[in-house]
Design an enzyme around this catalytic site. Structure first.
Site, short mmCIF file in Angstrom:
data_model
loop_
_atom_site.label_atom_id
_atom_site.label_comp_id
_atom_site.label_asym_id
_atom_site.label_seq_id
_atom_site.Cartn_x
_atom_site.Cartn_y
_atom_site.Cartn_z
N ASN A 33 -11.29 -9.34 -16.03
CA ASN A 33 -11.39 -10.23 -17.18
C ASN A 33 -12.84 -10.53 -17.51
OD1 ASN A 33 -10.05 -12.26 -19.07
ND2 ASN A 33 -11.46 -13.59 -17.94
N HIS A 35 -9.97 -12.19 -12.00
CA HIS A 35 -10.36 -13.23 -12.97
C HIS A 35 -11.37 -14.17 -12.29
CE1 HIS A 35 -8.96 -15.22 -16.92
NE2 HIS A 35 -10.02 -15.89 -16.51
N ARG A 40 0.86 -13.78 -18.36
CA ARG A 40 -0.35 -13.20 -17.78
C ARG A 40 -0.93 -14.17 -16.75
NH1 ARG A 40 -6.45 -12.82 -20.30
NH2 ARG A 40 -7.29 -12.06 -18.35
N TYR A 62 -12.14 -16.69 -29.14
CA TYR A 62 -12.04 -18.13 -29.40
C TYR A 62 -12.81 -18.55 -30.64
CZ TYR A 62 -9.91 -18.52 -24.81
OH TYR A 62 -9.06 -18.39 -23.75
N GLU A 77 -6.14 -13.46 -24.90
CA GLU A 77 -6.43 -14.91 -24.89
C GLU A 77 -6.84 -15.33 -26.28
OE1 GLU A 77 -9.36 -16.46 -22.08
OE2 GLU A 77 -8.57 -15.13 -20.53
N GLN A 136 -7.89 -21.31 -11.75
CA GLN A 136 -7.76 -22.42 -12.69
C GLN A 136 -6.48 -23.24 -12.50
OE1 GLN A 136 -8.97 -19.67 -16.14
NE2 GLN A 136 -9.84 -21.62 -16.75
N ASP A 150 -9.69 -27.36 -6.15
CA ASP A 150 -9.06 -27.44 -4.82
C ASP A 150 -7.55 -27.63 -4.86
OD1 ASP A 150 -11.61 -27.26 -3.89
OD2 ASP A 150 -11.62 -29.20 -2.85
#
Ligand code: BGC
Length: 482
Positions: A166, A122, A77, A311, A379, A20, A52
């Site tokens: 994750n 992840h 993290r 979330y 998170e 990410q 990218d």
């Protein structure tokens, strides 16, 4: 203004993940992972962007550390990009530049008095391993174990908190059972359950390796992180209440039950429902693979903490549910419930309803079903379409952290850490870069990917400095760029 103090020793962090933020997707000897492939698949990413060269953290990691330092968190993290370190996917060849990059990152964090917390996996599986079946191939338990051992050897002298994997649900259900996430297999009703079993076993292997070979010398902890979105019955009818409990078993229990419950193995409700549907559909055995008695014992108790990502909350009902509404067979058809959308405010993503009491309920669900484990919130955060004055994000954090304190103080949940997602705007998987989860804004038009602190940076910094949640506190804004 009321002020709520956090318990003694409570830790705060901020998180990212390699794909990410890093960019440099083909630098040096790095090879393709499943996200490099997915981003080259027409239609896979909603805004047609790629990771990218997204935040260019591979080039500018020192600046990331300055941002982390500015926040004043206890830990950062981040995750290791598997093919950046091991271009073959297997550990027979190490990339010198990859090794240097992660050593620099870790050393610089430690010099800045920030604890590095590493996520071993992840979501960026080497394409070479995907070509061999990826998480559907039971041999991945060996491959992942080898990879984890190599990381403990390389970095374990300095890294004391390890996250093996994750969010297994997102890997299996969205990657193997649907088209949302890489590798987009869409092998619904089959792929997600093969992945579930192999992910749990691979995690257990990595934990045993740490426990047997490294713990004594390195003195760290090792655990798994699960997506703990809360699901509740849409009404108080016994059928809906049961649908909510089953949905939690399908979404979270499938991974937590084998690891944290005293009984071990997959939850009974999931085993029962998938077996019944499989039989109706003419399969010779349940589509949910079984653990052998040895495997059940091998997985039990293999996490030093419960890594908790949260979330939002959703609501389900079984009223008028008919098979055929979802693909047959599939995870959703096996669960046999549909979502009811209620009238809550939401973020930029249409499923991210703001329901602070959901995090408290979910922490209590973990307490109840997993024997009151030590919980590290790994998170939690809010998404927008952008803007520096992010009062909506501050309000989200304020209300969710308040609910976490209720869970600790009133309900006795053993929460010891909180992590904000995310340090900065980044590549939000199938949504690309249009959805912003960052405390810091990233300017993608700028060649150097300039980062600007949002108001929430100052808010979170104040929370950490005071180790207290001050209701209605708003920081005085000033412009801060990195
Ligand atoms: C993932 C992150 C992701 C976040 C927000 C979590 O499922 O671990 O990588 O960016 O949710 O969607």
């Amino acid at each position: 203004m009321s002020v709520r103090k956090f318990p003694e020793g409570f830790k705060f962090g901020v998180a990212t993940a390699a794909y990410q933020i890093e960019g440099a997707w083909n630098e040096d000897d790095k090879t393709k992972n499943i996200w490099d492939t997915t981003c080259r698949t027409p239609g896979a990413i909603l805004d047609n962007t790629t990771g990218d060269d997204v935040c260019k953290s591979y080039d500018f990691y020192k600046r990331d550390i300055q941002m982390v330092k500015f926040l004043g968190v206890d830990f950062y993290r981040f995750s290791i990009n598997w093919t950046r370190l091991f271009p073959n996917g297997f550990i027979n060849k190490t990339s010198e530049s990859g090794l240097k990059y992660y050593n620099n990152l870790i050393n610089e964090l430690i010099e800045s008095k920030i604890e590095p917390v590493i996520t071993i996996y992840h979501w960026d599986l080497p394409q070479s391993l995907q070509d061999l079946g990826g998480w559907a191939n039971p041999l991945i338990v060996d491959w992942f174990g080898d990879y984890a051992r190599a990381l403990y050897k390389m970095f374990g002298d300095r890294v004391k908190t390890w996250i093996t994997i994750n969010e297994p649900k997102q890997i299996g259900v969205f990657g193997y059972g649907m088209l949302y996430l890489a590798p987009r297999l869409n092998a619904h009703g089959i792929g997600e359950y093969l992945a579930a079993k192999n992910v749990v076993l691979a995690h257990a292997r990595a934990w045993h390796i740490y426990n047997d070979e490294f713990r004594k010398i390195q003195n760290g902890i090792c655990g798994i992180v699960l997506a703990c979105e809360f699901v509740e019955g849409a009404t108080d009818s016994p059928e809906d209440i049961e649908a909510g409990l089953d949905a939690m078993d399908f979404s979270v229990g499938l991974y937590s039950h084998p690891i944290f419950s005293s009984q071990g193995g997959f939850p009974e409700s999931v085993k029962r429902r998938v077996a019944a549907r499989s039989a109706e559909q003419g399969y010779p055995r349940s589509r949910l693979p079984e653990f052998t008695p040895e495997e059940i014992e091998y997985c039990k108790g293999t996490s030093d903490f419960y890594g908790f990502n949260h979330y939002s909350t959703s609501f389900v009902t079984r009223e008028n549910f008919k098979t055929g509404r979802f693909p047959v067979p599939s995870f959703d058809d096996d669960l046999g419930a549909v979502e009811i959308v209620k009238d809550y405010d939401r973020g930029a993503l249409d499923y991210s309803f703001i329901i602070p009491e959901g995090i408290r309920k979910c922490l209590n669900w973990v307490k109840k079903t997993c024997g009151n484990p030590k919980i590290m919130i790994m998170e939690n955060g809010f998404n927008t379409f952008g803007g520096i004055k992010d009062l909506d994000r501050i309000s989200y954090y304020q209300r969710y952290i308040d609910a976490v304190l209720d869970a600790i103080e009133i309900d006795g949940c053993n929460v010891v850490a909180y992590t904000a997602w995310s340090l900065m705007d980044n590549f939000e998987w199938n949504y690309g870069i249009s959805i912003k989860f960052g405390l810091f804004e990233v300017d993608y038009e700028d060649e150097n990917r300039k980062r600007t602190a949002r108001w929430s940076v100052l808010w979170y910094k104040h929370l950490i400095e005071t180790r207290a949640l001050q209701h209605h506190y708003l920081p005085e804004f000033r412009e801060i760029c990195f």
